[in-house]
Design a protein around this motif. Structure first.
Motif, PDB file in Angstrom:
ATOM      1  N   LEU A 126       0.804  -1.211   0.000  1.00 41.55           N
ATOM      2  CA  LEU A 126       0.000   0.000   0.000  1.00 41.55           C
ATOM      3  C   LEU A 126       0.842   1.269   0.000  1.00 41.55           C
ATOM      4  O   LEU A 126       0.302   2.362  -0.191  1.00 41.55           O
ATOM      5  CB  LEU A 126      -0.934  -0.001   1.212  1.00 41.55           C
ATOM      6  N   ALA A 127       2.150   1.131   0.166  1.00 45.81           N
ATOM      7  CA  ALA A 127       3.021   2.298   0.103  1.00 45.81           C
ATOM      8  C   ALA A 127       3.311   2.696  -1.340  1.00 45.81           C
ATOM      9  O   ALA A 127       3.294   3.883  -1.687  1.00 45.81           O
ATOM     10  CB  ALA A 127       4.328   2.035   0.851  1.00 45.81           C
ATOM     11  N   ALA A 128       3.593   1.710  -2.196  1.00 50.44           N
ATOM     12  CA  ALA A 128       3.948   2.008  -3.583  1.00 50.44           C
ATOM     13  C   ALA A 128       2.936   1.475  -4.588  1.00 50.44           C
ATOM     14  O   ALA A 128       2.992   1.824  -5.767  1.00 50.44           O
ATOM     15  CB  ALA A 128       5.330   1.439  -3.904  1.00 50.44           C
ATOM     16  N   GLY A 129       2.023   0.601  -4.152  1.00 49.63           N
ATOM     17  CA  GLY A 129       0.951   0.145  -5.019  1.00 49.63           C
ATOM     18  C   GLY A 129       1.200  -1.129  -5.787  1.00 49.63           C
ATOM     19  O   GLY A 129       0.317  -1.597  -6.510  1.00 49.63           O
ATOM     20  N   GLY A 130       2.390  -1.717  -5.659  1.00 50.88           N
ATOM     21  CA  GLY A 130       2.713  -2.922  -6.405  1.00 50.88           C
ATOM     22  C   GLY A 130       2.507  -4.181  -5.589  1.00 50.88           C
ATOM     23  O   GLY A 130       1.767  -4.201  -4.605  1.00 50.88           O
ATOM     24  N   SER A 131       3.181  -5.258  -6.001  1.00 47.03           N
ATOM     25  CA  SER A 131       3.056  -6.543  -5.324  1.00 47.03           C
ATOM     26  C   SER A 131       4.368  -7.290  -5.401  1.00 47.03           C
ATOM     27  O   SER A 131       5.259  -6.952  -6.203  1.00 47.03           O
ATOM     28  CB  SER A 131       1.949  -7.389  -5.960  1.00 47.03           C
ATOM     29  N   TRP A 132       4.469  -8.323  -4.567  1.00 42.50           N
ATOM     30  CA  TRP A 132       5.642  -9.185  -4.565  1.00 42.50           C
ATOM     31  C   TRP A 132       5.381 -10.492  -5.308  1.00 42.50           C
ATOM     32  O   TRP A 132       6.310 -11.174  -5.699  1.00 42.50           O
ATOM     33  CB  TRP A 132       6.091  -9.456  -3.140  1.00 42.50           C
ATOM     34  N   MET A 133       4.091 -10.827  -5.524  1.00 45.48           N
ATOM     35  CA  MET A 133       3.745 -12.079  -6.188  1.00 45.48           C
ATOM     36  C   MET A 133       2.336 -11.955  -6.746  1.00 45.48           C
ATOM     37  O   MET A 133       1.423 -11.543  -6.027  1.00 45.48           O
ATOM     38  CB  MET A 133       3.827 -13.245  -5.203  1.00 45.48           C
ATOM     39  N   THR A 134       2.149 -12.284  -8.035  1.00 41.63           N
ATOM     40  CA  THR A 134       0.855 -12.107  -8.673  1.00 41.63           C
ATOM     41  C   THR A 134       0.518 -13.303  -9.560  1.00 41.63           C
ATOM     42  O   THR A 134       1.392 -14.021 -10.046  1.00 41.63           O
ATOM     43  CB  THR A 134       0.832 -10.836  -9.545  1.00 41.63           C
ATOM     44  N   LEU A 135      -0.780 -13.477  -9.772  1.00 40.44           N
ATOM     45  CA  LEU A 135      -1.297 -14.520 -10.642  1.00 40.44           C
ATOM     46  C   LEU A 135      -2.485 -13.933 -11.394  1.00 40.44           C
ATOM     47  O   LEU A 135      -3.282 -13.188 -10.818  1.00 40.44           O
ATOM     48  CB  LEU A 135      -1.764 -15.726  -9.819  1.00 40.44           C
ATOM     49  N   SER A 136      -2.602 -14.264 -12.692  1.00 37.32           N
ATOM     50  CA  SER A 136      -3.753 -13.828 -13.465  1.00 37.32           C
ATOM     51  C   SER A 136      -4.750 -14.967 -13.591  1.00 37.32           C
ATOM     52  O   SER A 136      -4.450 -16.131 -13.283  1.00 37.32           O
ATOM     53  CB  SER A 136      -3.321 -13.372 -14.861  1.00 37.32           C
ATOM     54  N   SER A 137      -5.926 -14.660 -14.116  1.00 39.17           N
ATOM     55  CA  SER A 137      -6.955 -15.678 -14.301  1.00 39.17           C
ATOM     56  C   SER A 137      -6.582 -16.676 -15.385  1.00 39.17           C
ATOM     57  O   SER A 137      -7.188 -17.747 -15.487  1.00 39.17           O
ATOM     58  CB  SER A 137      -8.293 -15.021 -14.651  1.00 39.17           C
ATOM     59  N   THR A 138      -5.562 -16.354 -16.188  1.00 35.28           N
ATOM     60  CA  THR A 138      -5.084 -17.268 -17.228  1.00 35.28           C
ATOM     61  C   THR A 138      -3.803 -17.992 -16.818  1.00 35.28           C
ATOM     62  O   THR A 138      -3.197 -18.679 -17.642  1.00 35.28           O
ATOM     63  CB  THR A 138      -4.846 -16.513 -18.547  1.00 35.28           C
ATOM     64  N   GLY A 139      -3.377 -17.829 -15.557  1.00 30.01           N
ATOM     65  CA  GLY A 139      -2.227 -18.572 -15.052  1.00 30.01           C
ATOM     66  C   GLY A 139      -0.890 -17.895 -15.258  1.00 30.01           C
ATOM     67  O   GLY A 139       0.158 -18.541 -15.156  1.00 30.01           O
ATOM     68  N   ARG A 140      -0.896 -16.595 -15.524  1.00 31.64           N
ATOM     69  CA  ARG A 140       0.366 -15.862 -15.658  1.00 31.64           C
ATOM     70  C   ARG A 140       0.881 -15.519 -14.261  1.00 31.64           C
ATOM     71  O   ARG A 140       0.291 -14.696 -13.552  1.00 31.64           O
ATOM     72  CB  ARG A 140       0.176 -14.602 -16.506  1.00 31.64           C
ATOM     73  N   PHE A 141       1.962 -16.156 -13.872  1.00 28.09           N
ATOM     74  CA  PHE A 141       2.540 -16.028 -12.530  1.00 28.09           C
ATOM     75  C   PHE A 141       3.815 -15.204 -12.589  1.00 28.09           C
ATOM     76  O   PHE A 141       4.622 -15.334 -13.517  1.00 28.09           O
ATOM     77  CB  PHE A 141       2.868 -17.407 -11.969  1.00 28.09           C
ATOM     78  N   ALA A 142       4.012 -14.382 -11.568  1.00 28.35           N
ATOM     79  CA  ALA A 142       5.283 -13.658 -11.437  1.00 28.35           C
ATOM     80  C   ALA A 142       5.544 -13.365  -9.972  1.00 28.35           C
ATOM     81  O   ALA A 142       4.615 -13.168  -9.183  1.00 28.35           O
ATOM     82  CB  ALA A 142       5.264 -12.355 -12.236  1.00 28.35           C
ATOM     83  N   ALA A 143       6.822 -13.345  -9.612  1.00 27.05           N
ATOM     84  CA  ALA A 143       7.232 -13.003  -8.247  1.00 27.05           C
ATOM     85  C   ALA A 143       8.577 -12.317  -8.307  1.00 27.05           C
ATOM     86  O   ALA A 143       9.420 -12.616  -9.173  1.00 27.05           O
ATOM     87  CB  ALA A 143       7.305 -14.253  -7.371  1.00 27.05           C
ATOM     88  N   VAL A 144       8.791 -11.397  -7.371  1.00 30.98           N
ATOM     89  CA  VAL A 144       9.999 -10.588  -7.383  1.00 30.98           C
ATOM     90  C   VAL A 144      10.611 -10.550  -5.991  1.00 30.98           C
ATOM     91  O   VAL A 144       9.900 -10.618  -4.983  1.00 30.98           O
ATOM     92  CB  VAL A 144       9.676  -9.162  -7.894  1.00 30.98           C
ATOM     93  N   THR A 145      11.930 -10.490  -5.927  1.00 33.19           N
ATOM     94  CA  THR A 145      12.649 -10.175  -4.683  1.00 33.19           C
ATOM     95  C   THR A 145      13.604  -9.025  -4.968  1.00 33.19           C
ATOM     96  O   THR A 145      13.953  -8.766  -6.129  1.00 33.19           O
ATOM     97  CB  THR A 145      13.467 -11.368  -4.148  1.00 33.19           C
ATOM     98  N   ASN A 146      14.042  -8.363  -3.902  1.00 31.28           N
ATOM     99  CA  ASN A 146      15.103  -7.375  -4.085  1.00 31.28           C
ATOM    100  C   ASN A 146      16.458  -8.063  -3.981  1.00 31.28           C
ATOM    101  O   ASN A 146      16.553  -9.255  -3.690  1.00 31.28           O
ATOM    102  CB  ASN A 146      14.967  -6.225  -3.088  1.00 31.28           C
TER     103      ASN A 146
END
Length: 248
Positions: free
Chosen positions: A47-67
């Motif tokens: 909620l500070a920057a509006g992004g995410s660390w891990m996401t999934l779409s309804s079509t199965g597009r997965f992504a995750a990030v670390t610093n």
């Protein structure tokens, strides 16, 4: 300092399994995993920057990030790393194109794992790589993919055991809950000092101000069905959980 463990095309039932911890300062506000109203993704939200660390779409597009934890190099962010997984999951680029075309200089150090369930790619603007990953088990924390930090080495071993013994959700959460501090002789030297290296060495981190605030297990089956659960924590104590299931 986060941890992502992944099994890609390594189980007869599941195409992709992810077990991940998000570590953050507890004062930084975030929302639990949910379907976003403004962007078509499922994920927790910073909620500070509006992004995410891990996401999934309804079509199965997965992504995750670390610093990337490297205090020997400058840290001058132009954009939030949290937009990287969001934009992939909400978009249409192949993992290869997305990883290769990221404007790496716009962000401070990141690792990205991205999959459309046809391929899994890893890239990092610190390691200078964009690579397709073969079938197998992988781990990434706050250095390059499969860097042998204790939490990555131990996490991959225990993750592999959980995969081989039935791929049960609770077994993966047990891997993420490991709070054992690594021996000093196995700790990396990333410029933060030995006390902080010890603090952040476990898979699950707990301290007064900083630690694991979300643990997530995602399983996507070869038939297209999925289940995902996120458990939230504060100072080592669970404060809630959410779970979702469906088809991609």
């Amino acid at each position: 300092m986060c941890l992502i463990l992944v099994a890609w095309d390594a189980h007869p039932e599941f195409q992709l399994i992810v077990a991940a911890n998000r570590d953050e300062f507890f004062a930084r506000p975030s929302a639990p995993m949910h379907w976003w109203s403004d962007v078509p993704v499922l994920g927790g939200r910073d909620l500070a920057a509006g992004g995410s660390w891990m996401t999934l779409s309804s079509t199965g597009r997965f992504a995750a990030v670390t610093n990337v934890r490297d205090f020997t190099r400058p840290d001058a962010a132009l954009r939030s790393r949290g937009e990287i997984p969001v934009n992939f999951s909400a978009g249409h680029d192949s993992p290869a194109d997305y990883c290769r075309d990221l404007p790496a200089d716009d962000y401070t150090g990141y690792n990205l794992l991205a999959s459309d369930l046809e391929a899994l790619w890893w890239t990092s603007n610190w390691a200078g790589a964009a690579l397709p990953l073969d079938a197998g088990i992988y781990g990434v924390s706050n250095a390059a993919l499969d860097t042998p930090w204790p939490k990555v080495v131990n996490g991959k071993r225990r993750f592999s055991d959980a995969l081989g013994s039935g791929a049960d959700v609770e077994d993966f959460f047990s891997v993420l809950a490991d709070d054992a501090v690594a021996p000093d002789d196995l700790l990396p030297d990333t410029g933060v000092g030995i006390e902080l290296e010890r603090l952040v060495s476990p898979a699950f981190i707990s301290s007064p101000d900083y630690g694991t605030n979300a643990s997530t297990v995602l399983r996507i089956r070869r038939d297209g069905s999925y289940d995902v659960e996120e458990r939230r924590f504060l100072h080592g104590e669970q404060t809630g959980h959410v779970a979702f299931a469906g088809d991609v």
